[in-house]
Design a protein around this motif. Structure first.
Motif, PDB file in Angstrom:
ATOM      1  N   HIS A  72       0.838  -1.193   0.102  1.00  0.00           N
ATOM      2  CA  HIS A  72      -0.184   0.007  -0.055  1.00  0.00           C
ATOM      3  C   HIS A  72       0.690   1.202  -0.289  1.00  0.00           C
ATOM      4  CE1 HIS A  72       0.708  -0.502   4.204  1.00  0.00           C
ATOM      5  NE2 HIS A  72       0.242   0.801   4.629  1.00  0.00           N
ATOM      6  N   HIS A  74       1.321   4.024   1.893  1.00  0.00           N
ATOM      7  CA  HIS A  74       2.080   4.633   2.925  1.00  0.00           C
ATOM      8  C   HIS A  74       3.491   4.863   2.825  1.00  0.00           C
ATOM      9  CE1 HIS A  74      -1.627   4.477   5.705  1.00  0.00           C
ATOM     10  NE2 HIS A  74      -1.963   5.549   4.951  1.00  0.00           N
ATOM     11  N   HIS A  77       5.986   2.090   3.520  1.00  0.00           N
ATOM     12  CA  HIS A  77       5.985   0.968   2.884  1.00  0.00           C
ATOM     13  C   HIS A  77       6.529   1.141   1.424  1.00  0.00           C
ATOM     14  CE1 HIS A  77       3.741  -1.421   5.632  1.00  0.00           C
ATOM     15  NE2 HIS A  77       3.687  -0.333   6.147  1.00  0.00           N
ATOM     16  N   HIS A 153      -7.391  -1.548   6.670  1.00  0.00           N
ATOM     17  CA  HIS A 153      -6.386  -0.436   7.129  1.00  0.00           C
ATOM     18  C   HIS A 153      -7.101   1.000   6.552  1.00  0.00           C
ATOM     19  CE1 HIS A 153      -2.516   1.074   8.147  1.00  0.00           C
ATOM     20  NE2 HIS A 153      -2.070   1.353   6.982  1.00  0.00           N
ATOM     21  N   ASP A 176      -0.257  -3.886   6.814  1.00  0.00           N
ATOM     22  CA  ASP A 176      -0.729  -3.147   7.820  1.00  0.00           C
ATOM     23  C   ASP A 176      -2.151  -3.344   8.096  1.00  0.00           C
ATOM     24  OD1 ASP A 176       1.671  -1.823   8.256  1.00  0.00           O
ATOM     25  OD2 ASP A 176       0.822   0.132   7.766  1.00  0.00           O
TER      26      ASP A 176
HETATM   27 ZN   LIG Z   1       0.107   1.739   6.492  1.00  0.00          ZN
END
Ligand SMILES: [Zn+2]
Ligand SMILES: [Zn+2]
Length: 295
Positions: A72, A74, A77, A153, A176
């Motif tokens: 994902h 974020h 990551h 998430h 996550d």
């Molecule tokens: Zn995240």
């Protein structure tokens, strides 16, 4: 060494190497998410958070990876894709490009990231083989079969199931997530569940949930019958207390730190592994494995 071929991994085995195990807040020894999964013929990097590329360089040539997969968008990551790209030729990139498997909408996301750092829209696509995966389908990366688990998430995110040659050993990586029945189902009899444990207390989270406590992560592994749980995505200062809290329980619990290696050895013979960067649809099997660890 040309470690894309990961010569130290035995036929039929998988090696899991932690490159980063911290959440997004900066801290000592606190690289963002990064997990290298290797078979004899394949090296797959799961997430490329801040600080992961230098860690990867201690283990192998970062540009010999079979593929990079982003769970994902974020920062903890995927943001080291920027430094990874800067390590490639600036003009006229040629030769084999490393595949980067992105969530749906990923190409547009990376164009936006390129614009934010004052680069052209093709900054990433000129040097890397960008592919958006279908989370409902499976993908083959070399001799590894990869499938996806929807996370709970704050943004769209996917956990990942990686199966070795012949369908095992099988590693489940939570990405996550908050409490997530789909993760329990995907982790049934897994050889290793790599589970996030961001929170000290569930009350720290918002509603709907987006992260787990360590107790919740271990409970998922126990309910699923996973053979081993690796706790990750947690502040480095909590590692000693967590190691002490889960000593001697079942399933076996290990607390992630950069450089940690876990070898999963298949219990039954497998066909010889095939090398390469081929990325194509696949359907993984299930199976059992024994595990070992070296620091
Ligand atoms: Zn995240
Ligand atoms: Zn994260």
């Amino acid at each position: 060494m040309r470690p894309g071929s990961s010569g130290a991994v035995a036929d039929g085995s998988l090696e899991v190497i932690v490159l980063g195990a911290a959440p997004s807040a900066p801290q000592p020894d606190g690289q963002g998410s990064g997990l290298l999964v290797r078979s004899r013929g394949t090296s797959l990097l799961l997430d490329i958070g801040v600080g992961v590329v230098p860690q990867l360089g201690r283990i192998m040539d970062p540009y010999a990876l079979s593929a990079i997969l982003v769970t994902h968008f974020h920062a903890d990551h995927y943001l080291d894709l920027v430094s990874y790209r800067y390590g490639l030729p600036w003009i006229g990139v040629t030769g084999e490009r490393v595949p980067v498997l992105l969530p749906p909408g990923g190409r547009q996301q990376l164009e936006g990231l390129a614009a934010a750092i004052c680069e052209g829209a093709d900054f990433f696509s000129r040097a890397l083989d960008l592919c958006e995966y279908d989370p409902a389908a499976s993908v083959e990366v070399g001799d590894l079969a990869v499938s996806f688990v929807p996370s709970q998430h704050y943004v769209d995110a996917w956990g990942v199931v990686v199966a070795g040659p012949g369908g095992h050993p099988r590693v489940v990586v939570s990405s996550d997530t908050g409490p997530n029945p789909a993760l329990v189902e995907a982790s049934r009899d897994a050889d290793l569940l790599v589970a996030e444990a961001t929170l000290e207390h569930a009350a720290e989270d918002v509603q709907p949930r987006g992260h787990l406590t360590a107790d919740e992560a271990v409970a998922i592994g126990r309910e699923a019958g996973a053979r081993r749980v690796l706790l990750t995505h947690l502040p480095t200062a909590r590692r000693p207390a967590l190691r002490a809290a889960y000593t001697g329980i079942r399933p076996r619990v290990t607390v992630a730190r950069p450089g940690l290696r876990i070898t999963l050895t298949a219990r039954s013979p497998h066909p010889a592994a095939s090398a390469g960067r081929a990325v194509r649809p696949a359907l993984p099997d299930d199976g059992g494995a024994a595990s070992g660890e070296r620091p």
